[in-house]
Each structure stands twice: as C-alpha cells, then as structure tokens.
Design an enzyme around this catalytic site. Structure first.
Site, PDB file in Angstrom:
ATOM      1  N   ALA A  25       0.745  -0.776  -0.692  1.00 35.56           N
ATOM      2  CA  ALA A  25       0.338   0.232  -0.051  1.00 35.56           C
ATOM      3  C   ALA A  25       0.616   1.247   0.368  1.00 35.56           C
ATOM      4  O   ALA A  25       1.549   1.632   1.227  1.00 35.56           O
ATOM      5  CB  ALA A  25      -1.267   0.025   1.168  1.00 35.56           C
ATOM      6  N   THR A  29       8.279   7.012  -3.244  1.00 36.35           N
ATOM      7  CA  THR A  29       9.779   6.703  -3.457  1.00 36.35           C
ATOM      8  C   THR A  29       9.458   5.218  -2.507  1.00 36.35           C
ATOM      9  O   THR A  29      10.916   4.283  -3.414  1.00 36.35           O
ATOM     10  CB  THR A  29      10.820   7.400  -2.281  1.00 36.35           C
ATOM     11  OG1 THR A  29      10.251   9.139  -2.405  1.00 36.35           O
ATOM     12  CG2 THR A  29      11.530   7.081  -2.382  1.00 36.35           C
ATOM     13  N   ALA A  49      15.036 -16.341   2.657  1.00 32.88           N
ATOM     14  CA  ALA A  49      13.590 -16.082   2.861  1.00 32.88           C
ATOM     15  C   ALA A  49      13.034 -18.018   3.035  1.00 32.88           C
ATOM     16  O   ALA A  49      12.577 -17.874   3.219  1.00 32.88           O
ATOM     17  CB  ALA A  49      12.885 -15.098   2.228  1.00 32.88           C
ATOM     18  N   ARG A  63      -2.745   5.680 -10.451  1.00 30.61           N
ATOM     19  CA  ARG A  63      -2.421   4.570 -11.920  1.00 30.61           C
ATOM     20  C   ARG A  63      -1.478   4.482 -13.016  1.00 30.61           C
ATOM     21  O   ARG A  63      -1.359   4.324 -12.971  1.00 30.61           O
ATOM     22  CB  ARG A  63      -3.752   3.930 -11.686  1.00 30.61           C
ATOM     23  CG  ARG A  63      -4.036   2.180 -12.299  1.00 30.61           C
ATOM     24  CD  ARG A  63      -5.048   2.211 -12.998  1.00 30.61           C
ATOM     25  NE  ARG A  63      -5.805   1.791 -11.987  1.00 30.61           N
ATOM     26  CZ  ARG A  63      -6.712   0.143 -12.138  1.00 30.61           C
ATOM     27  NH1 ARG A  63      -5.959  -0.540 -12.472  1.00 30.61           N
ATOM     28  NH2 ARG A  63      -7.140  -0.165 -10.579  1.00 30.61           N
ATOM     29  N   GLY A 151      15.738   4.354   8.952  1.00 31.58           N
ATOM     30  CA  GLY A 151      16.402   3.854   7.466  1.00 31.58           C
ATOM     31  C   GLY A 151      17.238   2.269   7.163  1.00 31.58           C
ATOM     32  O   GLY A 151      16.504   1.717   7.491  1.00 31.58           O
ATOM     33  N   ASP A 218       9.361  13.970  14.155  1.00 30.28           N
ATOM     34  CA  ASP A 218       9.746  12.676  12.616  1.00 30.28           C
ATOM     35  C   ASP A 218      10.939  12.705  13.764  1.00 30.28           C
ATOM     36  O   ASP A 218      10.426  10.893  14.181  1.00 30.28           O
ATOM     37  CB  ASP A 218      10.285  13.113  11.174  1.00 30.28           C
ATOM     38  CG  ASP A 218      11.081  11.839  11.418  1.00 30.28           C
ATOM     39  OD1 ASP A 218      10.374  10.709  10.836  1.00 30.28           O
ATOM     40  OD2 ASP A 218      12.703  11.449  11.034  1.00 30.28           O
ATOM     41  N   LYS A 222      10.585   8.592  15.877  1.00 29.67           N
ATOM     42  CA  LYS A 222      11.369   7.722  16.157  1.00 29.67           C
ATOM     43  C   LYS A 222      12.359   7.210  17.084  1.00 29.67           C
ATOM     44  O   LYS A 222      12.491   6.110  18.310  1.00 29.67           O
ATOM     45  CB  LYS A 222      12.734   8.012  15.012  1.00 29.67           C
ATOM     46  CG  LYS A 222      13.009   8.274  13.512  1.00 29.67           C
ATOM     47  CD  LYS A 222      13.079   8.475  12.979  1.00 29.67           C
ATOM     48  CE  LYS A 222      12.929   8.869  11.449  1.00 29.67           C
ATOM     49  NZ  LYS A 222      13.699   9.153  10.313  1.00 29.67           N
TER      50      LYS A 222
END
Lengths: 451, 451
Positions: A25, A29, A49, A63, A151, A218, A222
C-alpha cells in the site's frame, strides 16, 4: 527445506510454502524502491527467505504515474483496505504513512484478518504502537517496522533482539537526516537556517512543508519507538519533549566550535531511578565524540547498557534503497517464521509509560544572550544564575555585534556554559534573565550532552 | 504466551515451556560473565525470552577456583561432553574455544543429539562452519554464534538478518580490540610495538602469548565468518590472506599522520566479478573516515550494499559484559523460537568458496624504504616502479635517520604512495627494490583503504 526455517506458521491461514505473496500500500519512493529491490535481488531474497517473495498486489492513488517499475501481472487496488482481504496477499506492507486515516485502518484491518504487517510508518507505531501490539498478539501475527527507525540501519533488530539481554540505560541518536544535513551545511558554510533549508528543499533532502522534520516531530516518533524497545514498554508519544532546529543561529554553531563542540539534533531516552526521560532537541556534543562525526544525511543510533557498554550504529537513515532494504529484511524474517513481540515482550498488560517532564531534566547548558554593552550586565546575569543555584563553567564574550537594537545602543553576544543543574532552576533563571533591561530578545539555551 | 513467540519447537525433544535450561562449557571470563548477566538481568531476560533462562549445568576444569559466582544447585561436569547428554540441559553454550579438540567434539555431539548450541568460538565457526551448518540443519536445531564476532556489537544479526535483502559488496572492519589498542597507543605515544604490547599484556588487553591477536589470526576468523554471512556461503579460512601488526613501526604511524592517514588493522572482504577477496592486514585509512576514529579496544564492523549503502557498527568487541550480552541474546532468540540458517540460507549443497589470492588484489600502496642518502637512489627506485607499471601519487623524504647501517653510511627513510595497481606488479617491483644496493633491509608496504 530445513526444519529450522520452516517449522513455524506465521498466520492461521495456510501460506504457500513456495512463495510469500505481498501486497504493497503506497507506491512512493519507498514502495517503488521495494519493488525494484525485490526484483533486482530476487535470488538472494529467495535463498535467504527460504521461498520466493513476490509482489502480487499494490494499492496507490495514481494509476498513471510512471514509477520506473513494471506492474504487469500485479493486481491494482484503488482502495488500500482491499489488501487486507485480497486472497492472493500473505503479508500487507503499509507505506502510506501518517498516524491516522487509511494507514491506521489498513494495518488494523490486516492484523484483525490474521495477516502479518510490515510498515515503515514511524508515526503510527509511535502513537498507536501499544494498541497495535495487543492486536497483533491477539491475532498471533507479526507486526514489523524495521524501516520506521533510521532507514537502512537495523536499529530495531539491534535494540530489540541483539541487546535484548541487557538492561539498557540509554538509547537515541541522530534520527533525522534532514536536520543533520541542514546543521552540517550551516556549520560548514556559515549560512543561516532559512538559506540552507531552501537549498535542502531544492535537493530533495527536505519536504516542501519541512515542519515534521525541522520541528523534531519525525525524530520524536523514532525516539519514542527506540525508547519503547529499549525499556520494554511503549512510551507515550505526547510526553516526549520536542524542540526543533529553527532556533539554531549560525552564531551558535560558531560559538560551539570555539568551545570544542558541535551542535546536533539528538533524540535521547534515558532510564532513571524515578522514570524515563525522552526528548528531542539540539545538543552541543564534544567534537571528539563519535556522534559528532556523523554528518550530512547520515543517521546514528546509540545504545548503552550495563553489560554491553556503548554501541553506535551509523548509516543512511532515509531514501529509497536503505528503507526498502529494511522493509525487505522484515519480509524475509516473516518468511523464515521469525516473529518477535512488538515491544520485545508480551503485550499482555503492557501499559504505556509517560516520560518525565522537562522540569526533571538535569543537564549542562549553553546560553547565548544578546546584551547591551554596559557596565554591570555580567554581574546582573551571573547574580540571577547564582540565586537559582546555577554555577558557571565558562563564559565567552566576543567582540561587538553592532547596533542591532532599535535604541541603536551597541550590543554583544554573551555566551555562558553552566555546570550540571536542574532544568527547572534553569527555566526560572532564564525567565528572569530575559527580563533584565540589558538583555535583548530571547536568550538561546542549548543542552550539552556527552554524545 | 502469544502464538508469535511460541509456535515453533526448536528441538525434536520436548522443551519445558516455562524455562530454558542451559549448560555452559567453559567458565572463563565470558562463562562467568554469562552467569552474572543471567542473574542480574533475570526478569528482563525472562520477559524477552518468554520464559526463564536458567543455568542448570556447567563444565570446567578447576572446581575450586573462585569465579565470583555461586554455583550452588548447578550440576558440575568435569567432562564437557556430558552437557550434550545431560537431560536437564536444553541448550549447550560452548565457551571453551579453539577450532579443534573438546570444543568441536562438544558442539558436534550436541547438534547430533538435537540440542541447540550457542558458541562464542570464532575459530570453530571459521574453520568448521560449513560442516557444522549442515549438521545443524540435518538435526533441525539452531547453531548460534553472535558472540564470535565483535563481542557486544550485534554484527551477525545485522549482516545475516538486518541486511539479508541486499546484495552486499563489502564487509569487514576493526575486528581485533587488542591490535587496535596497541596501534592507538603507539600512535598517541610514539612508542615502539614491543613496549606497547608489554603494557597491553600488563593491563590484560593482550594475552601472555599474543600471537593469535597480533598476527591477525583472530581478526581473520571473524572476517571469514562475516564474509560467509555477507556473501551467503562459507569462505575457506585457509584462503584468507593474513598479516599482523608486528611489522608496524612507530615511524609508519608518524608518516601516515603526515600524509593525512591513520593505520588500522582491518579485515576486509569484497565481492568482485571474478570472486571474493578476504584479507586481514594493516591499512592506511584517511583520518576523516569514520573507521579511523574508532580507537582503543573498540571494534567496528562496516558493511556496504547496493541498496543499503554504507553502514558502520561500533562498540566493545570483547570483555565479560559485551560478550555475555551477545551469548544471552542468542539464548533469547532460541527461547523465542527464532532460528536462522547458519550461513543465512539452506546449507543444502552449500560449498565453501576460496578467496582470491593476494596477487589479485588491486590497491593503492604506501611504501617505506630505508635508503642510503646517495645521488640516484630515487631514480633507481622509481625506475623499477615504472618498469612494473606502478605510478606514484606522492613521495615524502624526511630528514636523516642517522647512521643505522653497519657500514655507517647515512640512511634516510623514503616514503612513496602509489596509485591503484595490481598487487602482483607491486610484489615484483618490491622484490627488485629490496635488492637495490642503496636499499637497506626489507621495504615496508601498507595497503591504503578508503575506510
């Protein structure tokens, strides 16, 4: 496949043993970066995995936009909530962002449906992490958010798993690359905040509306997450003390350098006898401290514990590649059957903790006043500090700033560095100092940290 | 307890759901530290593990030694192998050390018996990691070794899980605290290697027989493990190129500084088109590089990947507390049912890879020659370099070292820095330079790394 990697069913539903099907969803970026990474590193990801990880569905607004990725064969949903119900989706990846609205609805719906969730949404976890942890645990599915903090640095994994055995006393660091970029550029160029911010916006390092970054929000999201992981229970986001970098003057960067410091926006959480401190604000850190060397868009996470000592993790805190790496690492963990409780321990009965108020802080302080160059000014200022029990470590008076007051009377910056003192005392002293007739404008106050 | 943390049985045997019972082989610094940590942090560990973690058995040589821990109620085995059979042990913790002998026998026996193993034994994993991975996988039990690399830094977890989705191109760092301590002290004091080593031994930072550390073996073990994790298959330990720090002269530290570098013993592994480089040797690194700032006993692990960019993790690489924290983190993972294949992917058909030979390296080089102060020496030396296609970036000739040759003829150090060149060419050139009549003794050659 070996029992060690596949013995564990992460959902009540019957997942395909050959592939992990994900629905994304948000195709900004990070979303587009994730699609690119999963394709470029397809065989590496599959080997690690234990099965293929494939994007089967996406949901985004536009879209028609060219994102540089081929979405042929991938189901497109206009409504992100559809991912929580799509039978071809094993894991929902939420990259929409925001503590409320569709992101929160989607994560809640997916967890309720017994579907594992990976998110990069720091606001959501910081604000609603307690209730989401409970929901994830009730449903018996993982809720992962490595990408929400710092990140590409695996900070969540390091703190929640790597340091799980230690009683951490301190966690935090440089958690916002935009602010670090701006302050590094201000220091290096001597240019003012507004100039450097405009440049950062032009370069794509700052948003058109930069307030979430430069006002410290922000970083506070965190920090609240890191503090919750370090101390084993969520910290109420509203109780985190937050100051941004708008008030930092190029003058302060210069004085800091003269005193042997750099200025960094730090998030800091500390376990004290009487509670938990959680705060985000600019700090003076000694220029030799490892964290003082972390410049530009880089982030750094520091953790300290009684047994492990001091750790610092440094890397890229944002951007397509690093953030996509973190999201994909969570997907690999889910495919492997690795699941750790959201806050590192059972959510059952886990209540939020309020961080201590600002008045309880106990720091060294850097003060910069703009004062009229009159006899007795220093005596007046230092008398106020003495009255409030604040003792001085050093003082710097530096040339003449010129006649910048409306009266035309010459003024000079006066810099004071205190010994450790209660912030409540400092606040009272500063209010009185600001009211002295010889003091022009608001005094600047920056806390000093060892790094 | 939530399904997310307990749905997975790590052994075929029926583990107690209320506690994880561990047997520790080896009660040296780390073993005793682990017992202390598990007791001091008992409730934290239990909350994070989802059950109590208790030491039920130990094996060590000297029953009478005072280790500062109470072993009442703990079964004592004189034979470590008994831990692999003790019915009151769920997990065997191997802290004996060494690639062969009892450590290897115990780990093998425990894995064969279907018992999870945690070890801090870097030599064992570096040398026998391929076969042990296969055995662990056959038995379906985890073999964990977070403490084997970089002590308290969760480097294994970061590389194997946190960066699992990226194609790593480079991994390594400062992997031996003893060497880093010695070289930091040499740089700061200007004292020679032997002096500083003796001091490090007196302080307990170096062993009575320091060769494993100062000859680079310990760092090479750790590098081989990191390389195996980063590149997804074990690297043959015997193929790692290893040089220690005995040859570093205080002179070189001074010249490095003059050129804007520091000297660090680095372990470096790199993925190339034609294979994998894995090497441990002293390096000149730019003094501004983050890794150049990591001094004293601290370790640093660097990883680089196409998507994640560059990461650095810094912390205490050895000692009771940090190493015990890493061992205990592995125990918590096992209690939680987290198990990752030893090399990050199925061991089935996973073969060892040989690292590229030294002749394939391609670096910039620092050379220090001791030459007679005669006309034509520089012309001779540079002619040899030119003949082998080695081009020079800079040259430093620095005063007179005095008459240290038996002939009594004055000699001076001559320092040359080359552009990037093949090490095979450099080796040939150096052999010819060493044979020049004006060159005294062996030339010193140190590779230059960006950090």
């Amino acid at each position: 496949m070996p029992r060690t990697t596949t013995g564990h069913q992460v959902t009540g539903r019957n997942m395909n043993a050959d592939e992990l099907r994900i629905g994304i969803a948000g195709l900004g970026t990070v979303g587009a970066g994730l699609v690119k990474l999963l394709r470029a590193n397809e065989s590496i990801v599959a080997a690690r995995a234990g099965r293929r990880v494939v994007v089967t569905a996406v949901a985004a607004r536009d879209r028609t936009r060219d994102r540089g990725i081929d979405l042929g064969g991938v189901t497109w949903h206009d409504d992100a909530l559809a991912l929580a119900r799509d039978p071809d989706v094993d894991v929902v990846v939420e990259l929409i962002g925001g503590a409320e609205g569709i992101a929160r609805e989607l994560v809640t719906a997916a967890l309720r449906a017994g579907r594992p969730v990976v998110t990069a949404n720091k606001a959501l976890i910081a604000v609603h992490g307690a209730e989401l942890a409970e929901l994830a645990e009730l449903s018996g599915v993982p809720l992962m958010f490595e990408a929400a903090v710092a990140g590409g640095i695996p900070a969540i994994k390091a703190v929640r798993e790597g340091l799980a055995a230690d009683r951490l006393t301190r966690v935090g660091g440089i958690l916002n690359g935009t602010c670090n970029y701006i302050m590094t550029a201000m220091r290096e160029s001597g240019r003012p905040f507004a100039d450097v911010l405009a440049e950062a916006q032009a370069l794509g390092y700052a948003e058109a509306d930069p307030s979430t970054d430069v006002d410290g929000i922000d970083a506070a999201h965190k920090l609240a997450i890191l503090a919750g992981l370090a101390f084993g229970r969520p910290v109420a986001f509203s109780s985190v003390h937050v100051e941004g970098i708008r008030g930092i003057d190029a003058l302060d960067l210069g004085f800091a350098r003269a005193l042997g410091y750099r200025i960094k926006l730090l998030g800091l959480a500390r376990r004290r006898e009487d509670g938990i401190e959680a705060r985000v604000h600019p700090c003076l850190v000694p220029e030799k401290a490892p964290i003082a060397q972390v410049d530009g868009v880089f982030n750094a996470v520091v953790a300290e514990g009684a047994f492990v000592g001091r750790l610092m993790l440094e890397g890229r805190g944002a951007g397509e590649g690093p953030t996509a790496t973190a999201v994909a690492a969570d997907l690999i963990d889910i495919a492997r059957g690795i699941a750790v409780p959201v806050w590192g321990r059972s959510a059952d009965g886990l209540t939020q903790v309020e961080a201590l108020p600002r008045t309880a802080f106990h720091e060294e302080y850097y003060l910069r006043l703009n004062v009229h160059d009159r006899p007795g000014v220093i005596a007046d200022v230092t008398a106020v500090l003495r009255d409030h029990g604040v003792s001085l470590r050093s003082m710097l008076q530096h040339g003449r700033a010129g006649a910048d007051d409306t009266s035309g009377e010459p003024s000079v910056p006066l810099v004071l560095v205190t010994h450790r003192t209660r912030e409540s005392a400092m606040m009272e002293a500063l209010a009185r100092i600001a009211a002295l007739p010889a003091v022009i404008g608001e005094p600047a106050m920056i806390r000093i940290e060892a790094g």
